[in-house]
Design a protein around this motif. Structure first.
Motif, PDB file in Angstrom:
ATOM      1  N   ALA A 400       0.721  -1.179  -0.013  1.00 43.21           N
ATOM      2  CA  ALA A 400      -0.056  -0.016  -0.067  1.00 43.21           C
ATOM      3  C   ALA A 400       0.813   1.333   0.018  1.00 43.21           C
ATOM      4  CB  ALA A 400      -0.862   0.000   1.069  1.00 43.21           C
ATOM      5  N   GLN A 401       1.785   1.267   0.778  1.00 44.49           N
ATOM      6  CA  GLN A 401       2.557   2.370   0.729  1.00 44.49           C
ATOM      7  C   GLN A 401       3.363   2.650  -0.554  1.00 44.49           C
ATOM      8  OE1 GLN A 401       3.090   4.801   3.652  1.00 44.49           O
ATOM      9  NE2 GLN A 401       3.629   5.706   2.051  1.00 44.49           N
ATOM     10  N   ARG A 402       3.958   1.812  -1.062  1.00 41.84           N
ATOM     11  CA  ARG A 402       4.480   1.636  -2.391  1.00 41.84           C
ATOM     12  C   ARG A 402       3.438   2.377  -3.504  1.00 41.84           C
ATOM     13  NH1 ARG A 402       6.687  -3.395  -6.154  1.00 41.84           N
ATOM     14  NH2 ARG A 402       7.531  -2.227  -7.961  1.00 41.84           N
ATOM     15  N   LEU A 403       2.211   1.735  -3.722  1.00 41.30           N
ATOM     16  CA  LEU A 403       1.024   2.213  -4.175  1.00 41.30           C
ATOM     17  C   LEU A 403       0.857   3.882  -4.066  1.00 41.30           C
ATOM     18  CD1 LEU A 403      -1.109   1.821  -6.408  1.00 41.30           C
ATOM     19  CD2 LEU A 403      -2.565   0.989  -4.493  1.00 41.30           C
ATOM     20  N   ARG A 404       0.813   4.153  -2.652  1.00 41.15           N
ATOM     21  CA  ARG A 404       0.781   5.634  -2.311  1.00 41.15           C
ATOM     22  C   ARG A 404       1.790   6.403  -3.133  1.00 41.15           C
ATOM     23  NH1 ARG A 404      -1.491   8.545   1.940  1.00 41.15           N
ATOM     24  NH2 ARG A 404      -0.277  10.453   2.570  1.00 41.15           N
ATOM     25  N   THR A 405       2.799   5.914  -2.792  1.00 38.44           N
ATOM     26  CA  THR A 405       4.198   7.114  -3.559  1.00 38.44           C
ATOM     27  C   THR A 405       3.916   7.119  -4.962  1.00 38.44           C
ATOM     28  OG1 THR A 405       5.699   6.171  -1.754  1.00 38.44           O
ATOM     29  CG2 THR A 405       6.602   7.007  -3.762  1.00 38.44           C
ATOM     30  N   GLU A 406       3.523   6.111  -5.777  1.00 36.43           N
ATOM     31  CA  GLU A 406       3.284   6.349  -7.075  1.00 36.43           C
ATOM     32  C   GLU A 406       2.069   7.160  -7.589  1.00 36.43           C
ATOM     33  OE1 GLU A 406       4.668   3.833 -10.012  1.00 36.43           O
ATOM     34  OE2 GLU A 406       5.902   2.664  -8.714  1.00 36.43           O
ATOM     35  N   LEU A 407       0.994   6.915  -6.838  1.00 34.13           N
ATOM     36  CA  LEU A 407      -0.137   7.618  -7.073  1.00 34.13           C
ATOM     37  C   LEU A 407       0.092   9.029  -6.942  1.00 34.13           C
ATOM     38  CD1 LEU A 407      -3.023   5.097  -6.523  1.00 34.13           C
ATOM     39  CD2 LEU A 407      -1.912   5.626  -8.677  1.00 34.13           C
ATOM     40  N   LYS A 408       0.498   9.343  -5.255  1.00 36.57           N
ATOM     41  CA  LYS A 408       0.648  10.855  -5.002  1.00 36.57           C
ATOM     42  C   LYS A 408       1.581  11.611  -5.870  1.00 36.57           C
ATOM     43  CE  LYS A 408      -2.269  10.316  -1.240  1.00 36.57           C
ATOM     44  NZ  LYS A 408      -3.482  11.182  -0.792  1.00 36.57           N
ATOM     45  N   SER A 409       2.552  10.939  -6.267  1.00 33.14           N
ATOM     46  CA  SER A 409       3.529  11.608  -6.842  1.00 33.14           C
ATOM     47  C   SER A 409       2.830  12.135  -8.404  1.00 33.14           C
ATOM     48  CB  SER A 409       4.771  10.738  -7.355  1.00 33.14           C
ATOM     49  OG  SER A 409       5.341  10.084  -6.278  1.00 33.14           O
ATOM     50  N   ILE A 410       2.034  11.498  -8.789  1.00 30.94           N
ATOM     51  CA  ILE A 410       1.300  12.031  -9.950  1.00 30.94           C
ATOM     52  C   ILE A 410      -0.005  13.259  -9.700  1.00 30.94           C
ATOM     53  CG2 ILE A 410      -0.065  11.244 -11.990  1.00 30.94           C
ATOM     54  CD1 ILE A 410       1.023   8.558 -11.615  1.00 30.94           C
ATOM     55  N   LYS A 411      -0.602  12.768  -8.654  1.00 26.76           N
ATOM     56  CA  LYS A 411      -1.497  13.586  -8.063  1.00 26.76           C
ATOM     57  C   LYS A 411      -1.758  13.832  -6.710  1.00 26.76           C
ATOM     58  CE  LYS A 411      -6.405  14.806  -9.286  1.00 26.76           C
ATOM     59  NZ  LYS A 411      -7.632  14.656 -10.289  1.00 26.76           N
ATOM     60  N   PRO A 412      -1.043  14.979  -5.952  1.00 28.94           N
ATOM     61  CA  PRO A 412      -0.865  14.613  -4.536  1.00 28.94           C
ATOM     62  C   PRO A 412      -2.233  14.504  -3.815  1.00 28.94           C
ATOM     63  CG  PRO A 412       0.309  16.161  -5.466  1.00 28.94           C
ATOM     64  CD  PRO A 412      -0.365  16.015  -6.482  1.00 28.94           C
ATOM     65  N   ASP A 413      -3.396  15.307  -4.228  1.00 36.79           N
ATOM     66  CA  ASP A 413      -4.563  15.136  -3.563  1.00 36.79           C
ATOM     67  C   ASP A 413      -5.427  14.102  -3.999  1.00 36.79           C
ATOM     68  OD1 ASP A 413      -5.371  16.138  -5.972  1.00 36.79           O
ATOM     69  OD2 ASP A 413      -6.708  18.036  -5.431  1.00 36.79           O
ATOM     70  N   PHE A 414      -4.853  12.936  -4.597  1.00 37.69           N
ATOM     71  CA  PHE A 414      -5.775  11.850  -4.912  1.00 37.69           C
ATOM     72  C   PHE A 414      -6.158  10.931  -3.668  1.00 37.69           C
ATOM     73  CE2 PHE A 414      -6.275   7.443  -6.821  1.00 37.69           C
ATOM     74  CZ  PHE A 414      -6.747   7.906  -8.168  1.00 37.69           C
ATOM     75  N   LEU A 415      -7.221  10.511  -3.627  1.00 34.15           N
ATOM     76  CA  LEU A 415      -7.870  10.028  -2.364  1.00 34.15           C
ATOM     77  C   LEU A 415      -7.625   8.322  -2.630  1.00 34.15           C
ATOM     78  CD1 LEU A 415      -9.365   9.838   0.214  1.00 34.15           C
ATOM     79  CD2 LEU A 415     -11.646   9.728  -1.198  1.00 34.15           C
ATOM     80  N   LEU A 416      -7.170   7.757  -1.531  1.00 32.33           N
ATOM     81  CA  LEU A 416      -6.724   6.307  -1.240  1.00 32.33           C
ATOM     82  C   LEU A 416      -7.715   5.952  -0.295  1.00 32.33           C
ATOM     83  CD1 LEU A 416      -4.242   7.332  -2.766  1.00 32.33           C
ATOM     84  CD2 LEU A 416      -3.250   5.218  -1.815  1.00 32.33           C
ATOM     85  N   LEU A 417      -8.786   5.124  -0.712  1.00 35.86           N
ATOM     86  CA  LEU A 417      -9.935   4.688   0.143  1.00 35.86           C
ATOM     87  C   LEU A 417      -9.782   3.315   0.203  1.00 35.86           C
ATOM     88  CD1 LEU A 417     -12.581   4.994   2.184  1.00 35.86           C
ATOM     89  CD2 LEU A 417     -13.955   4.978  -0.028  1.00 35.86           C
ATOM     90  N   ALA A 418      -9.676   2.771   1.507  1.00 34.14           N
ATOM     91  CA  ALA A 418      -9.300   1.308   1.704  1.00 34.14           C
ATOM     92  C   ALA A 418     -10.893   0.641   2.161  1.00 34.14           C
ATOM     93  CB  ALA A 418      -8.321   1.097   2.931  1.00 34.14           C
ATOM     94  N   GLU A 419     -11.208  -0.495   1.703  1.00 35.37           N
ATOM     95  CA  GLU A 419     -12.173  -1.271   2.120  1.00 35.37           C
ATOM     96  C   GLU A 419     -11.594  -2.004   3.155  1.00 35.37           C
ATOM     97  OE1 GLU A 419     -15.859  -4.217   1.018  1.00 35.37           O
ATOM     98  OE2 GLU A 419     -13.958  -4.510   0.084  1.00 35.37           O
ATOM     99  N   ASP A 420     -11.205  -1.471   4.233  1.00 34.68           N
ATOM    100  CA  ASP A 420     -10.597  -2.017   5.447  1.00 34.68           C
ATOM    101  C   ASP A 420     -11.145  -1.330   6.798  1.00 34.68           C
ATOM    102  OD1 ASP A 420      -9.185  -3.562   6.924  1.00 34.68           O
ATOM    103  OD2 ASP A 420      -7.314  -3.243   5.782  1.00 34.68           O
ATOM    104  N   LYS A 421     -10.601  -1.824   7.843  1.00 32.40           N
ATOM    105  CA  LYS A 421     -11.231  -1.395   9.151  1.00 32.40           C
ATOM    106  C   LYS A 421     -10.388  -0.148   9.590  1.00 32.40           C
ATOM    107  CE  LYS A 421     -11.594  -6.236  10.698  1.00 32.40           C
ATOM    108  NZ  LYS A 421     -12.906  -6.081  10.863  1.00 32.40           N
ATOM    109  N   ALA A 422     -11.355   1.056   9.806  1.00 35.90           N
ATOM    110  CA  ALA A 422     -10.892   2.269  10.311  1.00 35.90           C
ATOM    111  C   ALA A 422     -10.446   2.140  11.786  1.00 35.90           C
ATOM    112  CB  ALA A 422     -11.987   3.275  10.204  1.00 35.90           C
ATOM    113  N   ALA A 423     -11.196   0.934  12.141  1.00 37.28           N
ATOM    114  CA  ALA A 423     -10.486   1.043  13.955  1.00 37.28           C
ATOM    115  C   ALA A 423      -9.222   0.387  13.879  1.00 37.28           C
ATOM    116  CB  ALA A 423     -11.742  -0.189  14.470  1.00 37.28           C
ATOM    117  N   ASP A 424      -8.609  -0.180  12.918  1.00 39.91           N
ATOM    118  CA  ASP A 424      -7.345  -0.522  12.979  1.00 39.91           C
ATOM    119  C   ASP A 424      -6.183   0.502  12.416  1.00 39.91           C
ATOM    120  OD1 ASP A 424      -4.965  -1.814  12.779  1.00 39.91           O
ATOM    121  OD2 ASP A 424      -5.560  -3.493  11.723  1.00 39.91           O
ATOM    122  N   ALA A 425      -5.549   1.124  13.255  1.00 42.54           N
ATOM    123  CA  ALA A 425      -4.603   2.412  12.762  1.00 42.54           C
ATOM    124  C   ALA A 425      -3.451   1.833  11.917  1.00 42.54           C
ATOM    125  CB  ALA A 425      -3.784   2.796  14.146  1.00 42.54           C
TER     126      ALA A 425
END
Length: 665
Positions: A400-425
């Motif tokens: 996920a961090q690798r994916l974040r780097t590649e997408l945010k480098s293209i468009k910094p305010d791109f939203l990454l929404l996970a179908e995962d638990k917000a209760a888990d930091a």
């Protein structure tokens, strides 16, 4: 006897083909997602010390050991034909050609950084990857749409500087990374506000627009009968009027069944039943003109069993290039208790037709990264909702961090929404901006925090629990004992997996729950049809809207106007979009829960009566400490003006199944 022996020998010769000497490459034609590929080959009835590998205009020799050989090739984008040959008795003997098609163009990956020093900024480049090892040149530019003109000190330097003008707003800078004759564009930005200049931090910052997002999830093919992109485009003005500013489209890629689209068979092509590429481009462009951002639903955990890669493995087993694209073993990762394995060796979670990808394979990671980059670059979409990404994170948490780097480098305010638990930091630490309002319970992957008991067809929530007292304690725990209550959450009453809320609750309960939904920190979401009380389960058939009628005209519940009011009030009051939230008062036996929301000098009391009868709540209990003894308040939802006085045993009335937003003056 001789004749019988002759017939037996003849039948053996017919049944046993004569094997001629040959060179064989142990590889089938394939689409590949890494330029470096390893191949092997073998000799049949042939002994030579070396073979020559021929690829386009180049060739090289490799040694043969025990009639076997191996070699590596570096591929160019597009089709690459490779064969092996050897000189035998003065003639060239050649293997059949193998075509490996590299499905993307490797480009340098950089991470841009901006450092603020007073009114000045220093821009810099971190080269994360340079896959072709070419010399890199840079060209910086400030966007023409910036709030004021910015002059860079040296646009071709790796580290230019600039002075940010006094005009407030966001200042965006683009960088072209030039390798040979190819260039790739990246972005970063800084913000000037009342406190000074702040630089975007690519590893941690979330999109600023997320704080004000109101998400609307669309099931495209059911939006109207045989729905298309054009049908969604036609109703954008209605969604704008409702207050929607973020559109989430369920998967729009080629699929085996038309359904909700999570059984993808081609990640790089649109479903033909939804329309053309131009239709989709028009949808995105029109949405942006309306001030509506567009999010796509990406499916990284699995493909359809009918995906060509899965079908190739099913047909050829270990000879398939895609053998290691899919998970075949139980690895003991989180959620491994939900693993199943089919007769062909594919591992899956819950649905046999949706088989897990193997993220320990670098080629799978690159494939999914390039898929995500493609739709971002080609259509300028604003974010992704990552389906079942809890499965990916559990098996390969670093992806996920690798994916974040590649997408945010293209468009910094791109939203990454996970179908995962917000209760888990850990979900946020992995690199996602927001996650689902689920509990931390790993024995139940997707337990909605407001859902007290699972049922596949009924909505059993804290609002309709048989015990009034339990309703309050369950809701309190969902809000304050379920991870960070101010973490960026997708909040919802319905989505594409849940039973329709109104089927299990009366209209008053539905209106109350909606009032709570839009009063909390996070991103509130509506699932198409929710705004008119559509009753059918998302897995059932049926079309939501009609081409010739407005959404509001189909609403017989009054929910459309209720949601429109909630959305407008939320946008108008900073206390409702900020992160300040405390439990002000609770009276479980009455069914009463009171929340305090504030921003600056604005204070709003959210009063809920989850009970089945009307009740009154003491003024002293609902007002925050330090409040004046006498003040005027207004219920934002009804317009009722209230005169509140402390210490006089005055009360505020709360009807059964009601929510009040009390703005303190």
């Amino acid at each position: 006897m001789y004749r019988k022996l002759f017939l037996i020998t003849l039948s053996w010769l017919i049944a046993t083909p004569l094997v001629a000497a040959s060179i064989v490459l142990n590889k089938r034609d394939a689409e590949v997602w890494l330029p470096q590929q390893a191949l092997t080959g073998s000799l049949i009835d042939l002994d030579v010390p070396t073979v020559r590998i021929v690829q386009a205009d180049t060739s090289f020799s490799v040694s043969v050991v025990n009639r076997r050989f191996s070699f590596n090739v570096s591929l160019s984008p597009g089709a690459n034909s490779i064969h092996a040959e050897a000189m035998v008795n003065g003639e060239v003997m050649s293997s059949g050609a193998v075509t490996l098609t590299l499905m993307y163009t490797p480009v340098p990956l950089v991470k841009l950084r901006a450092k603020a020093q007073g009114d000045n900024i220093l821009l810099s480049v971190d080269v994360v990857e340079n896959p072709q090892g070419r010399a890199l040149r840079y060209y910086w530019c400030a966007h023409a749409q910036n709030p004021a003109v910015v002059k860079l000190s040296n646009s071709s330097a790796a580290t230019p500087s600039a002075r940010i003008p006094a005009t407030r707003g966001r200042y965006t800078f683009s960088l072209a990374v030039i390798a040979g004759g190819d260039s790739t564009w990246y972005q970063t930005y800084v913000v000037r506000d009342a406190q000074g200049v702040h630089a975007f931090a690519p590893d941690t910052d979330v999109p600023a627009w997320m704080q004000y997002a109101v998400v609307y999830e669309v099931t495209p093919h059911r939006f109207v009968a045989h729905g298309t992109f054009r049908d969604i485009t036609a109703k954008l003005p209605e969604l704008k009027t409702l207050g929607i500013n973020t559109l989430w489209l369920q998967p729009i890629f080629q699929t085996h069944q038309i359904g909700q689209g999570y059984d993808v068979t081609n990640y790089l092509a649109l479903r033909s039943d939804l329309g053309s590429e131009q239709d989709f481009r028009t949808l995105v462009h029109t949405a942006k003109q309306q001030g509506i951002r567009v999010m796509l639903d990406i499916v990284p955990n699995h493909t359809s069993i009918h995906h060509p890669y899965a079908a190739d493995y099913a047909a050829w087993g270990d000879r398939s290039h895609y053998a290691r694209f899919y998970q075949h073993t139980f690895d003991g990762a989180p959620y491994a208790s939900f693993y199943h394995k089919d007769e062909q060796g594919f591992v899956y979670y819950f649905w046999k037709d949706l088989v897990n990808l193997d993220y320990s394979n670098e080629e799978v990671q690159r494939w999914m990264i390039e898929v995500c980059k493609y739709w971002l670059r080609a259509y300028d979409v604003d974010g992704y909702r990552f389906d079942a990404v809890w499965g990916v994170i559990s098996r390969q948490p670093g992806f996920a961090q690798r994916l974040r780097t590649e997408l945010k480098s293209i468009k910094p305010d791109f939203l990454l929404l996970a179908e995962d638990k917000a209760a888990d930091a850990n979900v946020y630490a992995a690199g996602f901006d927001a996650a689902y309002d689920w509990t931390a319970d790993t024995t139940w992957v997707s337990q909605w925090s407001w859902q007290y008991e699972y049922h596949d067809r009924e909505s059993r929530t804290v609002f309709n629990h048989p015990s009034t007292e339990k309703r309050v304690t369950l809701l309190r725990d969902a809000l304050f004992n379920n991870g960070d209550p101010t973490a960026a959450r997708l909040r919802f009453l319905e989505n594409n997996d849940l039973p329709r809320f109104i089927r299990g609750h009366n209209l008053a309960q539905t209106r109350m729950a909606a009032a709570l939904l839009f009063a909390l920190p996070g991103m509130p979401m509506l699932y198409n049809g929710q705004e008119m009380g559509y009753p059918k389960h998302p897995y059932s058939g049926g079309d939501l809207f009609r081409r010739e009628q407005t959404i509001r005209s189909l609403d017989t519940t009054g929910l459309y106007d209720h949601y429109r009011q909630l959305i407008a009030l939320r946008a108008a009051h900073p206390a409702l979009t900020g992160n300040n939230l405390v439990l002000q008062h609770q009276a479980p036996q009455q069914g009463v829960l009171v929340l305090h929301r504030w921003a600056g000098q604005e204070h709003i009391i959210v009063l809920l009566n989850l009970g089945d009868t009307a009740t009154t709540v003491p003024v002293d209990a609902i007002l925050p400490p330090g409040t004046k003894k006498r003040l005027t308040a207004i219920d934002l939802l009804t317009g009722e003006r209230l005169k509140l006085q402390t210490g006089r045993q005055t009360t505020v009335r709360a009807n059964a199944h009601s929510g009040r937003w009390i703005l303190l003056k």
